[in-house]
Design an enzyme around this catalytic site. Structure first.
Site, PDB file in Angstrom:
ATOM      1  CE  LYS A 111     -31.481   6.547  -0.929  1.00 42.88           C
ATOM      2  NZ  LYS A 111     -30.175   6.432  -1.589  1.00 42.88           N
TER       3      LYS A 111
HETATM    4  C1  LIG Z   1     -28.880   6.533  -1.082  1.00 37.58           C
HETATM    5  C2  LIG Z   1     -27.793   6.042  -1.967  1.00 37.58           C
HETATM    6  C3  LIG Z   1     -26.602   5.517  -1.442  1.00 37.58           C
HETATM    7  C4  LIG Z   1     -26.335   5.461   0.039  1.00 37.58           C
HETATM    8  O1  LIG Z   1     -27.168   4.556   0.706  1.00 37.58           O
HETATM    9  P1  LIG Z   1     -27.370   4.660   2.295  1.00 37.58           P
HETATM   10  O2  LIG Z   1     -28.410   3.676   2.612  1.00 37.58           O
HETATM   11  O3  LIG Z   1     -27.809   6.072   2.540  1.00 37.58           O
HETATM   12  O4  LIG Z   1     -26.060   4.380   2.919  1.00 37.58           O
HETATM   13  C5  LIG Z   1     -25.661   5.034  -2.323  1.00 37.58           C
HETATM   14  N1  LIG Z   1     -25.838   5.106  -3.665  1.00 37.58           N
HETATM   15  C6  LIG Z   1     -26.969   5.616  -4.203  1.00 37.58           C
HETATM   16  C7  LIG Z   1     -27.089   5.680  -5.681  1.00 37.58           C
HETATM   17  C8  LIG Z   1     -27.978   6.098  -3.384  1.00 37.58           C
HETATM   18  O5  LIG Z   1     -29.093   6.604  -3.924  1.00 37.58           O
END
Ligand SMILES: *Cc1c(COP(=O)(O)O)cnc(C)c1O
Length: 494
Positions: A111
């Site tokens: 993120k």
């Molecule tokens: C948010 C997240 C995901 C999923 O990603 P999306 O964009 O919501 O599909 C997968 N792994 C981790 C560690 C995340 O923080």
């Protein structure tokens, strides 16, 4: 041609990039989509030698048509300072897979790749639109978005941020990271519900005219740091192009050759960014979307039926414990050739009955996607196998994708270089990692678990771990889901 944005549910109103970033979600509840896709403006032979920051500028510039070069360059300079790897997103080959490590930012999850830059994009957007109001960033998190958004927006002028997370739906480290967040403009609230409950309430607040009027009277307006914001999606395209450059650099492929990607999927934002990269001309053959036991997306790709009426399962990969994957709406928009009425119908069905079925002719257009899922024991096995065979430690989210990717390679006998999006540091989920690798020892404290992971990975504690362990807890509110709106109103005094 300057790219504009409109809703997935109606193309009547056009927004500039900065307006779309400030609004987060379209007023009709749809998501903003670009009017067209720019072609990658790149020389493949030079690509491997571009810095991440430079590449971010090149990939993002056409999507941000109303940003000047100087403005955008200032925004993307965060990639020069906030990441603990000089490459920002290093690509690590282990066996038949290339892991794209997206967790070198301040909160140890992918993120950060977008949420480090989103506050800058928003600040520039606010200036550009002469926004005098305070922006209230309202966010539902399954664990990682919350902290990354808190760090990104803490003490950013003219903003407040309120984060809601499911009380029993995040890892201990994730929770500690959020509860210790400093900043005069931050609020963190746990809810007695799951992530979907939180996300649904937040989306309702965005399309609540009475709340909007109250906020407006107090000189405030809502915006979103969730992956529904186009300002999050666009920065995520960059690292797929970057990975391709690194594959050229290592000789794994020649310019123009295809690559495949596998992405651990929750809200469908990360993999959608890969699809956007493909639309811009990046040679991606297969987009492998990997789910955990909440495999509503896998069923969708196999049958055309999206059905959220099922049990919500808490797994070792909490950031993927999601039954309503918001960004799928943007894929539906593309699969239906921009048929906003059709998308609106599907989304109305989803909110009234929890299910919809897309026509076979639309689903056929998703042929580049391959969907698979991993059960908990398969995730454990994948972490253990990769560790034993290569000494490399996967977090449980990455392990889901790694398992599905490997299975795909075996079943299809497809040896196209395969990039697995590695979305979190193993330090973020120490219990789950140790559970897979040394299940004997139970009842470890968090400190013991982290220290075990340190022994195993031989990677020193990132700053974020030290901080989560030692910083004082500053937030402690737990509320029922039904109180979320009241909390927002109270905290903003409206
Ligand atoms: C948010 C997240 C995901 C999923 O990603 P999306 O964009 O919501 O599909 C997968 N792994 C981790 C560690 C995340 O923080």
């Amino acid at each position: 041609m300057t790219i504009t944005y409109h809703s997935t549910r109606s193309a009547d109103v056009c927004y500039t990039a900065s307006q779309a970033i400030l609004s987060g979600i379209a007023p009709d509840g749809g998501l903003f989509v670009p009017s067209t896709f720019p072609s990658l403006d790149l020389n493949w032979r030079e690509l491997p030698f571009l810095s991440y920051e430079e590449l971010a500028y090149v990939v993002m510039k056409d999507f941000l048509g109303d940003f000047s070069e100087a403005e955008l360059r200032a925004c993307v300079s965060v990639y020069n300072s906030r990441f603990d790897s000089p490459r920002v997103a290093p690509l690590i080959q282990k066996g038949d897979l290339h892991y794209l490590e997206l967790f070198h930012g301040p909160t140890l999850a992918f993120k950060d790749m977008a949420l480090s830059v989103l506050p800058q994009l928003m600040t520039v957007s606010a200036k550009k639109n002469h926004l005098e109001r305070e922006l209230v960033i309202l966010t539902a998190t399954s664990g990682d978005t919350g902290k990354a958004a808190l760090v990104g927006f803490a003490d950013v002028l003219q903003t407040k941020i309120i984060v809601f997370y499911p009380k029993n739906g995040v890892s201990e480290i994730q929770e500690k990271q959020m509860l210790t967040q400093k900043g005069n403009n931050v609020s963190v609230v746990a809810i007695e519900g799951n992530f979907d409950d939180a996300q649904t309430q937040v989306k309702e607040m965005f399309s609540d005219p009475i709340l909007a009027a109250k906020l407006s009277a107090a000189n405030k307006q809502l915006s979103s740091a969730n992956s529904i914001n186009i300002g999050r999606l666009v920065p995520q395209i960059v690292y797929y192009v970057y990975a391709y450059g690194q594959l050229i650099r290592s000789g794994a492929l020649q310019p123009g050759d295809p690559m495949n990607v596998a992405v651990p999927t929750g809200n469908f934002g990360n993999i959608l960014a890969a699809y956007y990269a493909q639309k811009m001309g990046l040679p991606i053959n297969k987009l492998i979307t990997a789910s955990n036991e909440n495999h509503v997306l896998v069923d969708f790709f196999h049958t055309g039926i999206y059905d959220r009426n099922r049990d919500f399962i808490l797994t070792s990969s909490p950031s993927m414990d999601i039954l309503v994957s918001s960004n799928l709406e943007r894929l539906l928009y593309l699969l239906t050739d921009g048929n906003t009425d059709q998308v609106k119908k599907y989304m109305t069905q989803l909110s009234t009955s929890g299910t919809y079925q897309v026509d076979a002719k639309w689903l056929e257009k998703a042929a580049d996607f391959h969907a698979g899922f991993a059960r908990e024991e398969q995730v454990n096995q994948e972490i253990a196998n990769v560790y034993q065979q290569t000494g490399y430690t996967l977090d449980p989210h990455t392990a889901v994708a790694s398992f599905v990717a490997r299975k795909y390679q075996q079943e299809r006998n497809d040896h196209t270089p395969l990039v697995v999006a590695s979305t979190a540091s193993p330090y973020k989920f120490p219990e789950a990692v140790l559970n897979a690798v040394s299940p004997q020892a139970d009842n470890r404290s968090l400190e013991e678990a982290l220290s075990e992971v340190k022994k195993q990975t031989e990677i020193p504690y990132p700053a974020a771990i030290e901080e989560a362990l030692h910083a004082p807890v500053l937030h402690n509110q737990v509320v029922p889901t039904s109180r979320m709106k009241a909390e927002v109103e109270e905290r903003l005094s409206v």
